[in-house]
Design a protein around this motif. Structure first.
Motif, short mmCIF file in Angstrom:
data_model
loop_
_atom_site.label_atom_id
_atom_site.label_comp_id
_atom_site.label_asym_id
_atom_site.label_seq_id
_atom_site.Cartn_x
_atom_site.Cartn_y
_atom_site.Cartn_z
N LYS A 32 -0.36 -8.43 4.48
CA LYS A 32 0.87 -8.03 3.78
C LYS A 32 1.95 -9.10 3.95
N ALA A 33 2.04 -9.69 5.13
CA ALA A 33 3.08 -10.69 5.39
C ALA A 33 2.81 -12.03 4.72
N GLU A 34 1.55 -12.42 4.64
CA GLU A 34 1.21 -13.79 4.22
C GLU A 34 0.85 -13.94 2.75
N VAL A 35 0.45 -12.86 2.09
CA VAL A 35 0.11 -12.95 0.66
C VAL A 35 1.19 -12.16 -0.08
N ASP A 36 2.04 -12.88 -0.78
CA ASP A 36 3.24 -12.24 -1.33
C ASP A 36 2.96 -11.13 -2.33
N TYR A 37 1.80 -11.14 -2.97
CA TYR A 37 1.49 -10.08 -3.92
C TYR A 37 0.59 -9.00 -3.32
N TYR A 38 0.34 -9.05 -2.02
CA TYR A 38 -0.34 -7.96 -1.31
C TYR A 38 0.77 -7.06 -0.75
N ASN A 39 1.15 -6.05 -1.52
CA ASN A 39 2.26 -5.19 -1.12
C ASN A 39 1.84 -4.03 -0.23
N TRP A 40 0.55 -3.75 -0.20
CA TRP A 40 0.00 -2.70 0.68
C TRP A 40 -1.41 -3.13 1.02
N ALA A 41 -1.74 -3.08 2.29
CA ALA A 41 -3.09 -3.44 2.74
C ALA A 41 -3.54 -2.39 3.74
N GLY A 42 -4.73 -1.84 3.51
CA GLY A 42 -5.20 -0.80 4.42
C GLY A 42 -6.71 -0.68 4.43
N PHE A 43 -7.18 0.01 5.44
CA PHE A 43 -8.62 0.27 5.59
C PHE A 43 -8.87 1.76 5.47
N TYR A 44 -9.89 2.09 4.70
CA TYR A 44 -10.42 3.45 4.61
C TYR A 44 -11.85 3.40 5.14
N PHE A 45 -12.22 4.43 5.91
CA PHE A 45 -13.59 4.51 6.44
C PHE A 45 -14.18 5.87 6.11
N LYS A 46 -15.51 5.90 6.02
CA LYS A 46 -16.22 7.16 5.78
C LYS A 46 -15.81 8.14 6.89
N ASN A 47 -15.49 9.35 6.50
CA ASN A 47 -15.01 10.37 7.42
C ASN A 47 -16.19 11.18 7.97
N GLY A 48 -16.80 10.66 9.03
CA GLY A 48 -17.94 11.35 9.64
C GLY A 48 -19.07 11.53 8.67
N LYS A 116 -25.19 -0.61 5.17
CA LYS A 116 -24.58 0.68 4.85
C LYS A 116 -23.08 0.51 4.65
N ASN A 117 -22.56 1.09 3.57
CA ASN A 117 -21.13 1.06 3.27
C ASN A 117 -20.41 2.01 4.22
N ILE A 118 -19.63 1.44 5.15
CA ILE A 118 -18.92 2.27 6.15
C ILE A 118 -17.45 2.47 5.81
N GLY A 119 -16.96 1.68 4.85
CA GLY A 119 -15.54 1.77 4.51
C GLY A 119 -15.15 0.64 3.59
N GLN A 120 -13.86 0.35 3.55
CA GLN A 120 -13.38 -0.65 2.61
C GLN A 120 -11.97 -1.10 2.96
N ILE A 121 -11.65 -2.25 2.42
CA ILE A 121 -10.26 -2.71 2.46
C ILE A 121 -9.67 -2.45 1.08
N ASP A 122 -8.44 -1.99 1.08
CA ASP A 122 -7.75 -1.64 -0.16
C ASP A 122 -6.44 -2.42 -0.20
N ILE A 123 -6.23 -3.16 -1.27
CA ILE A 123 -5.00 -3.93 -1.46
C ILE A 123 -4.32 -3.45 -2.74
#
Length: 152
Positions: A32-48, A116-123
């Motif tokens: 978020k700090a270094e890429v000026d057009y990344y206004n939100w960065a987060g991780f989602y993971f499979k919920n159990g 196996k897909n365990i989650g993702q990064i979302d920008i």
């Protein structure tokens, strides 16, 4: 912003002695700090064992989308397709979950551990059409580094 330099920083973070949650938060903060057009960065993971994603660490405005069912929105679609999803203009997507009127585009890249897909990064970005192949390549690198944190 230099993706080569950011890759070095990501490697340093993932190889540090910090707890996994601290490493994930540091990655979000860095992006978020270094890429000026990344206004939100987060991780989602499979919920159990549930067919849903759960929000983990993020940087940016808090979201009400803490749980996302598989198939719903961009993140939920990536959980099913196992493919990167680049949306240059969210208004062109029927299956989009709005995280606020400011969000104009989104890129989601899955994280795989042992195939196996365990989650993702979302920008999210407040700009329309900001993402290039370089962003996708860079975020794939980030996801590979994050995967090492969960590869027991």
């Amino acid at each position: 912003m230099n993706f080569s330099e950011l890759k070095k920083s990501i490697t340093t973070i993932t190889e540090s002695k910090s707890k996994t949650s601290n490493k994930l938060q540091s990655i979000c903060d860095l992006l978020k700090a270094e890429v000026d057009y990344y206004n939100w960065a987060g991780f989602y993971f499979k919920n159990g064992d549930k067919n849903e994603l759960k929000l983990a660490e993020f940087a940016g405005k808090p979201t009400e989308h803490v749980i996302i069912p598989f198939g719903k929105g961009i993140c939920g679609q990536v959980a099913v397709s196992n493919q990167n999803f680049v949306v240059q203009d969210v208004t062109e997507q029927n299956n989009y979950i709005s995280c606020g009127f400011q969000v104009k585009s989104e890129i989601v890249v899955p994280i795989f551990v042992n195939g196996k897909n365990i989650g993702q990064i979302d920008i999210d970005s407040h700009s329309t059409n900001p993402f290039s192949d370089k962003d996708e390549d860079f975020l794939e690198f980030v996801c590979k580094k994050v995967a090492t944190l969960f590869d027991n």
